[in-house]
Design an enzyme around this catalytic site. Structure first.
Site, PDB file in Angstrom:
ATOM      1  N   GLY A 196      -0.927  18.265   1.001  1.00 36.19           N
ATOM      2  CA  GLY A 196      -2.261  18.710   0.606  1.00 36.19           C
ATOM      3  C   GLY A 196      -2.881  17.743  -0.371  1.00 36.19           C
ATOM      4  O   GLY A 196      -2.934  16.536  -0.134  1.00 36.19           O
ATOM      5  N   ASP A 197      -3.329  18.264  -1.501  1.00 36.77           N
ATOM      6  CA  ASP A 197      -3.944  17.422  -2.537  1.00 36.77           C
ATOM      7  C   ASP A 197      -3.037  17.283  -3.753  1.00 36.77           C
ATOM      8  O   ASP A 197      -3.496  17.050  -4.856  1.00 36.77           O
ATOM      9  CB  ASP A 197      -5.300  17.992  -2.938  1.00 36.77           C
ATOM     10  CG  ASP A 197      -5.202  19.369  -3.577  1.00 36.77           C
ATOM     11  OD1 ASP A 197      -4.249  20.106  -3.254  1.00 36.77           O
ATOM     12  OD2 ASP A 197      -6.063  19.711  -4.395  1.00 36.77           O
ATOM     13  N   GLU A 198      -1.729  17.396  -3.539  1.00 36.26           N
ATOM     14  CA  GLU A 198      -0.758  17.334  -4.622  1.00 36.26           C
ATOM     15  C   GLU A 198      -0.021  16.000  -4.626  1.00 36.26           C
ATOM     16  O   GLU A 198       0.552  15.593  -3.613  1.00 36.26           O
ATOM     17  CB  GLU A 198       0.270  18.453  -4.493  1.00 36.26           C
ATOM     18  CG  GLU A 198      -0.330  19.834  -4.531  1.00 36.26           C
ATOM     19  CD  GLU A 198       0.696  20.893  -4.218  1.00 36.26           C
ATOM     20  OE1 GLU A 198       1.563  20.671  -3.347  1.00 36.26           O
ATOM     21  OE2 GLU A 198       0.630  21.950  -4.853  1.00 36.26           O
ATOM     22  N   ILE A 250      -5.857  17.615  -7.138  1.00 34.07           N
ATOM     23  CA  ILE A 250      -7.297  17.343  -7.123  1.00 34.07           C
ATOM     24  C   ILE A 250      -8.049  18.667  -7.252  1.00 34.07           C
ATOM     25  O   ILE A 250      -7.813  19.601  -6.484  1.00 34.07           O
ATOM     26  CB  ILE A 250      -7.720  16.607  -5.838  1.00 34.07           C
ATOM     27  CG1 ILE A 250      -6.958  15.279  -5.743  1.00 34.07           C
ATOM     28  CG2 ILE A 250      -9.227  16.369  -5.811  1.00 34.07           C
ATOM     29  CD1 ILE A 250      -7.127  14.564  -4.429  1.00 34.07           C
TER      30      ILE A 250
END
Length: 142
Positions: free
Chosen positions: A95-97, A54
């Site tokens: 995280g955002d992965e 993201i």
């Protein structure tokens, strides 16, 4: 005996799934990728792996707080699952992965088509606590 089996099932789920999104975690992703590659060799089919991050997630988290960031991650996870077949795997690495394993693809353009669908699904406005947020993502495809 039933309570023990239920506890074992719960512990197994927690060991292999992300607590926030319910998606497979890194460990389960790696196992599924190995299995997908083996099936691909055996059946001579194509597998693609899509890595998604993201954009500017730190800014989203700083603006909305961790609760807002967590809600964005849950919505992104849900939208990713809706973009792929039930036989494909969507996982959160942390995280955002996120990563997606696409199996049994017909042609080389299929993975790119799914990536376009994913980008369109994520590039929609999210609402959190009365604020509209536009999230975008970057995708790598192999």
């Amino acid at each position: 005996m039933t309570q023990q089996r239920q506890l074992e099932s719960t512990l197994k789920h927690r060991a292999f799934h992300d607590a926030l999104t319910g998606l497979p975690n890194r460990a389960l992703f790696q196992d599924r990728l190995e299995q997908a590659l083996e099936r691909s060799k055996r059946h001579q089919t194509t597998v693609a792996v899509m890595y998604l991050d993201i954009d500017n997630f730190k800014t989203i988290n700083d603006t909305l707080g961790h609760q807002g960031g967590d809600e964005i991650l849950r919505v992104v996870a849900s939208r990713l699952v809706q973009c792929v077949r039930t036989t494909d795997t969507v996982a959160r690495l942390g995280g955002d992965e996120f990563v997606v394993i696409l199996e049994e693809l017909e042609g080389k353009g299929d993975a790119a088509q799914v990536a376009g669908k994913v980008l369109a699904a994520i590039q929609l406005h999210f609402e959190f606590a009365g604020a509209k947020v536009l999230a975008t993502a970057s995708i790598g495809l192999a």
